[in-house]
Motif scaffolding. Structure first.
Motif, PDB file in Angstrom:
ATOM      1  N   ALA A   1       0.823  -1.213   0.000  1.00 59.72           N
ATOM      2  CA  ALA A   1       0.000   0.000   0.000  1.00 59.72           C
ATOM      3  C   ALA A   1       0.860   1.268   0.000  1.00 59.72           C
ATOM      4  O   ALA A   1       0.341   2.362  -0.270  1.00 59.72           O
ATOM      5  N   TRP A   2       2.145   1.124   0.318  1.00 55.97           N
ATOM      6  CA  TRP A   2       3.066   2.274   0.232  1.00 55.97           C
ATOM      7  C   TRP A   2       3.661   2.296  -1.165  1.00 55.97           C
ATOM      8  O   TRP A   2       4.449   1.432  -1.539  1.00 55.97           O
ATOM      9  N   GLN A   3       3.259   3.275  -1.956  1.00 60.78           N
ATOM     10  CA  GLN A   3       3.724   3.392  -3.329  1.00 60.78           C
ATOM     11  C   GLN A   3       4.033   4.848  -3.647  1.00 60.78           C
ATOM     12  O   GLN A   3       3.183   5.722  -3.450  1.00 60.78           O
ATOM     13  N   ASP A   4       5.249   5.088  -4.128  1.00 57.64           N
ATOM     14  CA  ASP A   4       5.635   6.422  -4.591  1.00 57.64           C
ATOM     15  C   ASP A   4       5.379   7.505  -3.545  1.00 57.64           C
ATOM     16  O   ASP A   4       4.906   8.597  -3.861  1.00 57.64           O
ATOM     17  N   GLY A   5       5.679   7.192  -2.292  1.00 57.40           N
ATOM     18  CA  GLY A   5       5.550   8.195  -1.235  1.00 57.40           C
ATOM     19  C   GLY A   5       4.126   8.458  -0.790  1.00 57.40           C
ATOM     20  O   GLY A   5       3.862   9.465  -0.128  1.00 57.40           O
ATOM     21  N   ARG A   6       3.211   7.546  -1.114  1.00 60.37           N
ATOM     22  CA  ARG A   6       1.802   7.711  -0.760  1.00 60.37           C
ATOM     23  C   ARG A   6       1.276   6.437  -0.106  1.00 60.37           C
ATOM     24  O   ARG A   6       1.735   5.330  -0.418  1.00 60.37           O
ATOM     25  N   VAL A   7       0.275   6.580   0.774  1.00 56.30           N
ATOM     26  CA  VAL A   7      -0.366   5.436   1.418  1.00 56.30           C
ATOM     27  C   VAL A   7      -1.671   5.155   0.680  1.00 56.30           C
ATOM     28  O   VAL A   7      -2.634   5.916   0.787  1.00 56.30           O
ATOM     29  N   HIS A   8      -1.722   4.054  -0.046  1.00 58.47           N
ATOM     30  CA  HIS A   8      -2.898   3.717  -0.859  1.00 58.47           C
ATOM     31  C   HIS A   8      -3.877   2.873  -0.044  1.00 58.47           C
ATOM     32  O   HIS A   8      -4.091   1.687  -0.319  1.00 58.47           O
ATOM     33  N   LEU A   9      -4.468   3.508   0.943  1.00 65.44           N
ATOM     34  CA  LEU A   9      -5.461   2.884   1.808  1.00 65.44           C
ATOM     35  C   LEU A   9      -6.568   3.891   2.099  1.00 65.44           C
ATOM     36  O   LEU A   9      -6.425   5.081   1.819  1.00 65.44           O
ATOM     37  N   THR A  10      -7.651   3.407   2.691  1.00 63.88           N
ATOM     38  CA  THR A  10      -8.805   4.258   2.977  1.00 63.88           C
ATOM     39  C   THR A  10      -8.705   4.842   4.382  1.00 63.88           C
ATOM     40  O   THR A  10      -8.512   4.111   5.357  1.00 63.88           O
ATOM     41  N   LEU A  11      -8.838   6.154   4.482  1.00 64.37           N
ATOM     42  CA  LEU A  11      -8.834   6.837   5.775  1.00 64.37           C
ATOM     43  C   LEU A  11     -10.278   7.046   6.206  1.00 64.37           C
ATOM     44  O   LEU A  11     -11.064   7.705   5.512  1.00 64.37           O
ATOM     45  N   GLN A  12     -10.629   6.478   7.359  1.00 59.78           N
ATOM     46  CA  GLN A  12     -12.007   6.503   7.841  1.00 59.78           C
ATOM     47  C   GLN A  12     -12.170   7.565   8.924  1.00 59.78           C
ATOM     48  O   GLN A  12     -11.370   7.634   9.859  1.00 59.78           O
ATOM     49  N   SER A  13     -13.224   8.375   8.816  1.00 61.70           N
ATOM     50  CA  SER A  13     -13.547   9.387   9.822  1.00 61.70           C
ATOM     51  C   SER A  13     -14.975   9.183  10.287  1.00 61.70           C
ATOM     52  O   SER A  13     -15.896   9.124   9.455  1.00 61.70           O
ATOM     53  N   SER A  14     -15.163   9.067  11.616  1.00 64.26           N
ATOM     54  CA  SER A  14     -16.497   8.900  12.188  1.00 64.26           C
ATOM     55  C   SER A  14     -16.746  10.011  13.187  1.00 64.26           C
ATOM     56  O   SER A  14     -16.018  10.147  14.176  1.00 64.26           O
ATOM     57  N   TRP A  15     -17.774  10.801  12.931  1.00 64.27           N
ATOM     58  CA  TRP A  15     -18.144  11.947  13.770  1.00 64.27           C
ATOM     59  C   TRP A  15     -19.388  11.582  14.556  1.00 64.27           C
ATOM     60  O   TRP A  15     -20.413  11.249  13.989  1.00 64.27           O
ATOM     61  N   ASN A  16     -19.263  11.585  15.887  1.00 60.92           N
ATOM     62  CA  ASN A  16     -20.357  11.171  16.771  1.00 60.92           C
ATOM     63  C   ASN A  16     -20.883   9.785  16.412  1.00 60.92           C
ATOM     64  O   ASN A  16     -22.092   9.522  16.428  1.00 60.92           O
ATOM     65  N   GLY A  17     -19.956   8.892  16.069  1.00 65.69           N
ATOM     66  CA  GLY A  17     -20.309   7.508  15.771  1.00 65.69           C
ATOM     67  C   GLY A  17     -20.812   7.275  14.361  1.00 65.69           C
ATOM     68  O   GLY A  17     -21.045   6.121  13.977  1.00 65.69           O
ATOM     69  N   ARG A  18     -20.988   8.334  13.579  1.00 61.57           N
ATOM     70  CA  ARG A  18     -21.483   8.207  12.201  1.00 61.57           C
ATOM     71  C   ARG A  18     -20.323   8.360  11.228  1.00 61.57           C
ATOM     72  O   ARG A  18     -19.597   9.337  11.277  1.00 61.57           O
ATOM     73  N   LYS A  19     -20.154   7.378  10.367  1.00 65.37           N
ATOM     74  CA  LYS A  19     -19.052   7.421   9.418  1.00 65.37           C
ATOM     75  C   LYS A  19     -19.319   8.513   8.380  1.00 65.37           C
ATOM     76  O   LYS A  19     -20.310   8.473   7.650  1.00 65.37           O
ATOM     77  N   VAL A  20     -18.432   9.512   8.317  1.00 64.80           N
ATOM     78  CA  VAL A  20     -18.621  10.635   7.399  1.00 64.80           C
ATOM     79  C   VAL A  20     -17.564  10.670   6.303  1.00 64.80           C
ATOM     80  O   VAL A  20     -17.721  11.387   5.316  1.00 64.80           O
ATOM     81  N   GLY A  21     -16.490   9.910   6.464  1.00 69.83           N
ATOM     82  CA  GLY A  21     -15.427   9.895   5.469  1.00 69.83           C
ATOM     83  C   GLY A  21     -14.858   8.511   5.259  1.00 69.83           C
ATOM     84  O   GLY A  21     -14.556   7.806   6.230  1.00 69.83           O
ATOM     85  N   MET A  22     -14.776   8.109   4.003  1.00 73.98           N
ATOM     86  CA  MET A  22     -14.075   6.883   3.601  1.00 73.98           C
ATOM     87  C   MET A  22     -13.177   7.271   2.428  1.00 73.98           C
ATOM     88  O   MET A  22     -13.355   6.829   1.299  1.00 73.98           O
ATOM     89  N   CYS A  23     -12.213   8.114   2.714  1.00 73.41           N
ATOM     90  CA  CYS A  23     -11.429   8.765   1.675  1.00 73.41           C
ATOM     91  C   CYS A  23     -10.192   7.963   1.301  1.00 73.41           C
ATOM     92  O   CYS A  23      -9.458   7.488   2.170  1.00 73.41           O
ATOM     93  N   ASP A  24      -9.972   7.833   0.003  1.00 75.00           N
ATOM     94  CA  ASP A  24      -8.811   7.128  -0.519  1.00 75.00           C
ATOM     95  C   ASP A  24      -7.600   8.042  -0.413  1.00 75.00           C
ATOM     96  O   ASP A  24      -7.554   9.107  -1.038  1.00 75.00           O
ATOM     97  N   ALA A  25      -6.609   7.623   0.368  1.00 75.13           N
ATOM     98  CA  ALA A  25      -5.464   8.493   0.646  1.00 75.13           C
ATOM     99  C   ALA A  25      -4.384   8.442  -0.427  1.00 75.13           C
ATOM    100  O   ALA A  25      -3.446   9.236  -0.379  1.00 75.13           O
ATOM    101  N   GLY A  26      -4.501   7.552  -1.414  1.00 77.51           N
ATOM    102  CA  GLY A  26      -3.414   7.353  -2.345  1.00 77.51           C
ATOM    103  C   GLY A  26      -3.412   8.172  -3.625  1.00 77.51           C
ATOM    104  O   GLY A  26      -2.682   9.165  -3.732  1.00 77.51           O
TER     105      GLY A  26
END
Length: 357
Positions: free
Chosen positions: A210-235
């Motif tokens: 998942a580490w390629q060319d100085g980037r992490v190619h995985l999903t960054l998850q953000s949950s605000w007050n228990g509700r998932k608001v972000g499933m952003c691709d970091a790569g």
């Protein structure tokens, strides 16, 4: 390997090695008591820590104990510098589009970056203490790296070789303080309180393919007050990789071991559906959500965080398990501080507070 720092009443805590599944820890005191010691002598100490890490993972370390993220400080509790970039230009584009402004051409070739406070970081489950809700409390889900020594004038490829560890960050922002600070021409200061980091920092081999060319190619998850608001691709949509960010710092100065460099808010482009733009992967900060609402409906609807709100930031590895552990924080009022905004604060509806970081 995975490294963490446990609270012991001191400013720098105690370095521990943590098992791959984040279940066990082992004090590293026979090798080093603090992470900065390891960063200063990486070539000598990291192989010893790797041996201990292997022993913990195979059950051969006799004095292992259960790992508790609640006992963690930031992996590097205070650093020689904390420099945060804006590597995801989609975030900048959204902020500019929401206020009908163009993105300068230089933004696509020269990274944005600010120097944050590095003397007082938060642990992964420490409360975010804020004087007033009216300051516009926002989380920012990011990735960060810890460097070894990188010489002045290093190329991006050379700078990549200086990366020692990777972790997650919550770069807390007080959005309603930002416009007045930027208007002074000197950048962020009070609008950027203490940053929090994930329970563990990991070496690049733990990230694997998942580490390629100085980037992490995985999903960054953000949950605000228990509700998932972000499933952003970091790569793929990281415009400037970490080597480029570090080289940007090193253009006029040396970067010393123990420097932390952040990616800025992880952000993904929208897609057009039935003639309207949509952002199916969500958002990694509320300011971006407000920009999306402005683009879609003409004005922001979502409010910033309130006292009692929680934010959880986590990333799963290719094996489906938590890679860094989770940042899991609550927003609380500073004891004895007023909750009413000073009159100098800007109107919370003025979305020139999207801060391009």
């Amino acid at each position: 390997m995975k490294l963490a720092t446990l609270k012991d009443g001191s400013r720098d805590g105690q370095l521990v090695v943590v098992s791959r599944d984040l279940a066990l820890a082992h004090y590293a005191t026979g090798i080093a008591s603090r992470l900065q010691q390891v960063l200063d002598d990486w070539g000598f100490m990291s192989p010893q820590l790797q041996d201990l890490y292997d022993a913990v993972n195979t059950g051969r370390a006799r004095h292992s104990f259960p790992f508790d993220p609640a006992q963690c400080m930031a992996p590097l509790p205070r650093a020689y510098q904390w420099a945060d970039g804006s590597a995801y230009l989609n975030h900048v584009e959204l902020v500019r589009k929401a206020r009908n402004a163009e993105v300068p051409e230089s933004f696509y070739t020269d990274p944005l970056m600010y120097q944050g406070g590095s003397d007082d970081f938060l642990g992964p489950v420490d409360d975010v203490v804020v004087p007033s809700e009216a300051m516009g409390i926002d989380f920012e889900a990011e990735i960060a790296v810890i460097t070894g020594d990188v010489r002045m004038g290093a190329t991006p490829d050379q700078a990549l070789d200086g990366i020692r560890l990777v972790m997650l960050a919550n770069d807390v922002s007080l959005r309603n303080l930002i416009p007045a600070e930027l208007a002074k021409g000197f950048g962020f200061f009070q609008s950027k309180p203490a940053t929090a980091f994930s329970p563990v920092a990991v070496t690049l081999d733990e990230i694997g393919e998942a580490w390629q060319d100085g980037r992490v190619h995985l999903t960054l998850q953000s949950s605000w007050n228990g509700r998932k608001v972000g499933m952003c691709d970091a790569g793929p949509e990281m415009t400037f990789h970490f080597g480029q960010l570090i080289a940007h710092i090193a253009k006029t100065r040396n970067v010393r071991a123990g420097s932390i460099v952040g990616s800025g808010t992880v952000s993904n482009k929208g897609v057009e559906r039935n003639g309207q733009m949509d952002w199916p992967k969500g958002y990694s900060c509320i300011a971006e959500k407000r920009c999306i609402e402005t683009i879609q409906g003409g004005e922001p609807v979502t409010e910033f965080m309130k006292f009692g709100d929680t934010i959880r930031i986590e990333m799963k590895g290719l094996d489906g398990r938590s890679l860094f552990g989770a940042i899991d924080q609550e927003i609380v009022s500073a004891a004895g501080r007023p909750k009413v905004a000073p009159v100098s604060l800007v109107n919370p509806q003025d979305d020139d507070n999207g801060a391009e970081d």
